[in-house]
Scaffold this motif. Structure first.
Motif, PDB file in Angstrom:
ATOM      1  N   ASP A  31      74.296  67.943   8.295  1.00 54.44           N
ATOM      2  CA  ASP A  31      74.453  69.527   7.456  1.00 54.44           C
ATOM      3  C   ASP A  31      72.436  69.700   7.358  1.00 54.44           C
ATOM      4  OD1 ASP A  31      76.185  68.717   3.728  1.00 54.44           O
ATOM      5  OD2 ASP A  31      76.546  69.018   6.089  1.00 54.44           O
ATOM      6  N   ASN A  32      72.725  70.905   8.487  1.00 57.52           N
ATOM      7  CA  ASN A  32      70.698  70.856   9.096  1.00 57.52           C
ATOM      8  C   ASN A  32      70.760  73.067   8.475  1.00 57.52           C
ATOM      9  OD1 ASN A  32      71.642  72.581  11.822  1.00 57.52           O
ATOM     10  ND2 ASN A  32      72.621  70.892  11.065  1.00 57.52           N
ATOM     11  N   ILE A  33      69.370  72.775   8.498  1.00 60.47           N
ATOM     12  CA  ILE A  33      69.033  74.133   8.812  1.00 60.47           C
ATOM     13  C   ILE A  33      67.905  74.315   9.746  1.00 60.47           C
ATOM     14  CG2 ILE A  33      68.278  76.147   7.664  1.00 60.47           C
ATOM     15  CD1 ILE A  33      68.646  74.872   4.611  1.00 60.47           C
ATOM     16  N   ARG A  34      68.339  75.627  10.730  1.00 60.98           N
ATOM     17  CA  ARG A  34      67.628  76.000  12.507  1.00 60.98           C
ATOM     18  C   ARG A  34      67.339  76.949  11.331  1.00 60.98           C
ATOM     19  NH1 ARG A  34      73.099  73.776  13.394  1.00 60.98           N
ATOM     20  NH2 ARG A  34      74.034  75.918  14.748  1.00 60.98           N
ATOM     21  N   ARG A  35      66.040  77.095  11.799  1.00 59.31           N
ATOM     22  CA  ARG A  35      65.473  78.298  11.633  1.00 59.31           C
ATOM     23  C   ARG A  35      64.326  78.510  13.507  1.00 59.31           C
ATOM     24  NH1 ARG A  35      64.078  75.618   7.245  1.00 59.31           N
ATOM     25  NH2 ARG A  35      64.222  76.498   5.467  1.00 59.31           N
ATOM     26  N   TYR A  36      64.571  79.855  13.369  1.00 55.42           N
ATOM     27  CA  TYR A  36      63.442  80.054  14.518  1.00 55.42           C
ATOM     28  C   TYR A  36      62.626  82.087  14.272  1.00 55.42           C
ATOM     29  CZ  TYR A  36      67.205  77.965  16.566  1.00 55.42           C
ATOM     30  OH  TYR A  36      68.324  77.232  17.604  1.00 55.42           O
ATOM     31  N   VAL A  37      61.563  81.791  15.506  1.00 51.51           N
ATOM     32  CA  VAL A  37      60.440  82.883  14.418  1.00 51.51           C
ATOM     33  C   VAL A  37      60.116  82.987  15.953  1.00 51.51           C
ATOM     34  CG1 VAL A  37      59.085  83.209  13.938  1.00 51.51           C
ATOM     35  CG2 VAL A  37      59.574  81.305  12.874  1.00 51.51           C
ATOM     36  N   ILE A  38      60.764  84.424  16.257  1.00 45.44           N
ATOM     37  CA  ILE A  38      60.378  85.681  17.043  1.00 45.44           C
ATOM     38  C   ILE A  38      59.089  86.801  17.151  1.00 45.44           C
ATOM     39  CG2 ILE A  38      61.360  87.014  18.666  1.00 45.44           C
ATOM     40  CD1 ILE A  38      64.173  85.728  18.123  1.00 45.44           C
ATOM     41  N   ASP A  39      58.194  86.544  18.032  1.00 46.74           N
ATOM     42  CA  ASP A  39      57.345  87.637  17.859  1.00 46.74           C
ATOM     43  C   ASP A  39      57.343  89.168  18.118  1.00 46.74           C
ATOM     44  OD1 ASP A  39      55.279  89.592  19.018  1.00 46.74           O
ATOM     45  OD2 ASP A  39      54.187  87.586  18.892  1.00 46.74           O
ATOM     46  N   ALA A  40      58.001  89.661  16.759  1.00 48.28           N
ATOM     47  CA  ALA A  40      58.533  90.863  16.929  1.00 48.28           C
ATOM     48  C   ALA A  40      57.930  91.919  18.250  1.00 48.28           C
ATOM     49  CB  ALA A  40      58.408  91.760  15.683  1.00 48.28           C
ATOM     50  N   VAL A  41      57.009  91.946  18.340  1.00 46.54           N
ATOM     51  CA  VAL A  41      56.143  92.824  19.331  1.00 46.54           C
ATOM     52  C   VAL A  41      56.297  92.057  20.628  1.00 46.54           C
ATOM     53  CG1 VAL A  41      54.045  93.636  20.648  1.00 46.54           C
ATOM     54  CG2 VAL A  41      54.324  93.339  17.819  1.00 46.54           C
ATOM     55  N   THR A  42      56.352  91.284  21.008  1.00 45.74           N
ATOM     56  CA  THR A  42      56.669  90.633  22.282  1.00 45.74           C
ATOM     57  C   THR A  42      57.946  90.224  23.119  1.00 45.74           C
ATOM     58  OG1 THR A  42      55.940  88.493  21.690  1.00 45.74           O
ATOM     59  CG2 THR A  42      54.519  90.157  22.439  1.00 45.74           C
ATOM     60  N   LYS A  43      58.419  89.620  21.903  1.00 52.90           N
ATOM     61  CA  LYS A  43      60.200  89.190  21.752  1.00 52.90           C
ATOM     62  C   LYS A  43      60.095  88.136  22.135  1.00 52.90           C
ATOM     63  CE  LYS A  43      62.151  93.143  19.882  1.00 52.90           C
ATOM     64  NZ  LYS A  43      60.007  93.764  19.459  1.00 52.90           N
ATOM     65  N   GLU A  44      58.486  87.051  21.546  1.00 55.78           N
ATOM     66  CA  GLU A  44      58.802  85.839  22.601  1.00 55.78           C
ATOM     67  C   GLU A  44      59.077  84.875  21.705  1.00 55.78           C
ATOM     68  OE1 GLU A  44      55.118  85.182  24.310  1.00 55.78           O
ATOM     69  OE2 GLU A  44      55.335  85.922  26.136  1.00 55.78           O
ATOM     70  N   LEU A  45      60.405  84.008  21.487  1.00 55.43           N
ATOM     71  CA  LEU A  45      60.429  82.919  20.900  1.00 55.43           C
ATOM     72  C   LEU A  45      59.124  82.050  20.380  1.00 55.43           C
ATOM     73  CD1 LEU A  45      62.573  81.188  18.977  1.00 55.43           C
ATOM     74  CD2 LEU A  45      63.056  79.539  20.875  1.00 55.43           C
ATOM     75  N   LYS A  46      58.394  82.042  19.667  1.00 56.01           N
ATOM     76  CA  LYS A  46      57.136  81.603  19.060  1.00 56.01           C
ATOM     77  C   LYS A  46      57.138  79.982  18.156  1.00 56.01           C
ATOM     78  CE  LYS A  46      54.758  83.673  16.894  1.00 56.01           C
ATOM     79  NZ  LYS A  46      53.542  84.735  15.791  1.00 56.01           N
ATOM     80  N   SER A  47      58.258  79.907  17.683  1.00 55.81           N
ATOM     81  CA  SER A  47      58.318  78.767  17.471  1.00 55.81           C
ATOM     82  C   SER A  47      59.790  78.620  16.906  1.00 55.81           C
ATOM     83  CB  SER A  47      57.943  78.562  15.848  1.00 55.81           C
ATOM     84  OG  SER A  47      58.059  79.497  14.803  1.00 55.81           O
ATOM     85  N   ALA A  48      60.361  77.081  16.214  1.00 58.56           N
ATOM     86  CA  ALA A  48      61.929  76.905  16.045  1.00 58.56           C
ATOM     87  C   ALA A  48      61.557  75.596  14.545  1.00 58.56           C
ATOM     88  CB  ALA A  48      62.662  76.703  17.354  1.00 58.56           C
ATOM     89  N   SER A  49      62.307  75.175  14.096  1.00 62.58           N
ATOM     90  CA  SER A  49      62.497  73.851  13.275  1.00 62.58           C
ATOM     91  C   SER A  49      63.649  73.871  12.749  1.00 62.58           C
ATOM     92  CB  SER A  49      61.171  73.523  12.436  1.00 62.58           C
ATOM     93  OG  SER A  49      61.909  75.111  10.799  1.00 62.58           O
TER      94      SER A  49
END
Lengths: 166, 384
Positions: free
Chosen positions: B225-243
């Motif tokens: 059972d898992n939770i996946r989180r992604y953070v995207i830079d709203a300005v550049t639209k680059e994937l910044k991090s994930a966990s």
């Protein structure tokens, strides 16, 4: 001048192989429209390249390789039928045409095999590719392509004779 | 190959498939560079698709003024122009274990990942310290550094080897794949929200597989059972991090986190394979031990270690692998007992508990992992 001639040669290869590429993609995606979209994308990518980097005789294999890899990417990503974001209505299901029925028939016959065997049988029997070409597309030795073909065919023979007995 | 003409005739299509006139016109137009540039841009925006339900749900969650299509299309567009990616992540695992393996009780181990994508050809490298892998599409070499042995497979599913991390080799598709998997697998929930200059995508998923025997539960992300989180830079639209965190006993435990992503770096020293590694070809087709139960097959293999009976061992384990990886440890061992076979998780393998006394007197207790070969015999795939 040489560049222009080579460009023309590449365009001719694309035109001559368009039917084969669409058929190739169709059997892997199960859908003619998706296949044409994907083949078109592959051709655009090829045309964006500097053609002097591709040997004239290698354009055909290059195209098959791109299309094959793109079909794999698309199959991995696809779990549901998808529609463009602009259209939020679910499209009506359509009667399968004869070609689609053919695709379903062949793919279901091959479904009992391992993918690496069914793919080679598909490429050789349906797409008419030689084992050397198949090896080129899948980056495997020709002999491996032949042995997987044989293993898959033997399983099919057994499967078909079991179907007859039951 | 005339012997298969009857089967070839059966498979032969009854209807030919051809390119449509419309496609031919589009391709002809594409030969003109100016016309091609305009139609390619149209394709990029028009070809992005997600399911209707996902689209409507995203529109519900995104604050007013920000369209889901715009966000996703820009992220994808940003990544379309990215050929190289360098990533550092940390995973709770052991440095020598396979790439899918996680253990919530282990420390974080650093992983260096390099990705290069060009014309649908994907080159990648993952290094987790004692184990590394390099791939060119499905041609994959994996090796264990301290043992200087490795495995080569030239037609392998990347997900088989990397598990969840296979997603990270193609960041462009993470958002679409995550959204589609949510709806396909059932029991998964997701949300998208924006805070300051960052967009957060959160996916909550259930473990996949049958865990009546919990042996494999929580040993990989898919089987937790898992939770996946992604953070995207709203300005550049680059994937910044994930966990990724697993949920166990009511607690959330982080098991994977991306701590840095570098877009379009130089990768001059990436994708190198060190010298001196002995690679075993995964192409070897093993017949397996036929006509036996899993327990009997396990006993047969483990007993064969005592005098290194290759008549038996070569049926179930690749000879070069058993010689390189197992002989030194298991030669002369005495099998003490085997337990009842079981399956866990996705059911690909059958496990048989065993207790064996090694030649130095050490007692080893573990579960040997077996799978069926092409000819329905048992082969060893792990647990030694």
């Amino acid at each position: 001048m040489l560049h222009k001639m080579r460009r023309k040669a590449v365009e001719k290869v694309i035109e001559d192989n368009l039917d084969y590429l669409v058929r190739f993609a169709c059997y892997r995606l199960g859908n003619h429209s998706d296949a044409e979209d994907l083949v078109y994308e592959a051709i655009l990518r090829l045309l964006e390249k500097d053609v002097s980097t591709i040997k004239p005789g290698g354009v055909r294999m290059y195209l098959f390789r791109i299309v094959y890899n793109m079909c794999l990417d698309k199959s991995r990503a696809k779990t549901l039928e998808t529609i463009p974001v602009e259209n939020l209505e679910i499209p009506d299901s359509q009667e399968a045409d004869s070609a689609t029925k053919d695709i379903d028939r062949i793919n279901s016959t091959l479904a009992g095999l391992r993918e690496r065997e069914s793919e080679i049988i598909r490429m050789n029997v349906i797409d008419g590719l030689s084992f050397a070409d198949i090896g080129n597309i899948l980056s495997i030795p020709t002999s491996t392509a032949k042995s997987r073909y044989k293993a898959g065919m033997e399983k099919l023979r057994k499967q078909l004779s079991n179907d007859k007995l039951s | 190959m005339d012997e298969y003409n009857d089967i070839r005739d059966l498979l032969r299509p009854h209807h030919d498939i051809k390119a449509s006139d419309e496609l031919r016109r589009k391709v002809e137009a594409a030969f003109d560079p100016d016309r091609r540039r305009r139609s390619f841009s149209h394709w990029i925006l028009g070809g992005i698709s997600i399911s209707a339900v996902a689209a409507s749900l995203i529109l519900m969650f995104i604050p007013k003024g920000m369209s889901a299509k715009a966000i996703i299309s820009e992220v994808i567009s940003r990544l379309e122009n990215t050929q190289n990616i360098e990533m550092i992540l940390e995973v709770r695992t052991r440095s020598i274990e396979n790439f899918k393996f996680i253990d919530k009780d282990e420390n974080f181990i650093r992983h260096d990942i390099f990705i290069s994508r060009s014309d649908s050809v994907l080159s990648w490298e993952i290094d987790k310290g004692d184990r590394a892998a390099v791939g060119l599409n499905r041609d994959i070499k994996t090796w264990i550094k301290p043992l200087r042995i490795g495995w080569h497979s030239n037609d392998h599913d990347i997900t088989d080897i990397l598990g969840y991390m296979a997603n990270l080799l193609n960041p462009k598709e993470i958002l679409e794949v995550e959204l589609e998997q949510c709806l396909a697998s059932g029991g998964s929930r997701y949300s998208v929200e924006k805070k300051d200059n960052e967009i957060y995508l959160t996916v909550k998923a259930k473990a996949r597989g049958d865990f009546r025997n919990p042996y494999l539960l929580n040993t990989s992300i898919a089987e937790s059972d898992n939770i996946r989180r992604y953070v995207i830079d709203a300005v550049t639209k680059e994937l910044k991090s994930a966990s990724v965190s697993i949920i166990t006993d009511g607690r959330e435990i982080p098991v994977l986190r991306i701590i840095s992503i570098n877009y379009n770096p130089r990768l001059d020293n990436a994708f190198q394979i060190p010298a001196g590694i002995h690679f075993v070809e995964n192409e070897t087709i093993l017949p397996g031990l036929a006509g036996l139960s899993a327990e009997e097959a396990a006993s047969t293999v483990l007993n064969a270690f005592s005098d290194w009976n290759t008549d038996i061992l070569d049926l179930a384990i690749s000879p070069s692998l058993s010689q390189a990886a197992y002989r030194q440890r298991f030669y002369g061992a005495t099998l003490l007992s085997v337990g009842q076979a079981f399956t866990s998780g996705n059911g690909n393998s059958t496990f048989v508990p065993y207790k064996i006394k090694l030649s130095d007197g050490t007692i080893q207790c573990h579960n040997i992992s077996l799978q069926r070969s092409d000819s329905n015999g048992w082969i060893v795939v792990g647990g030694l």
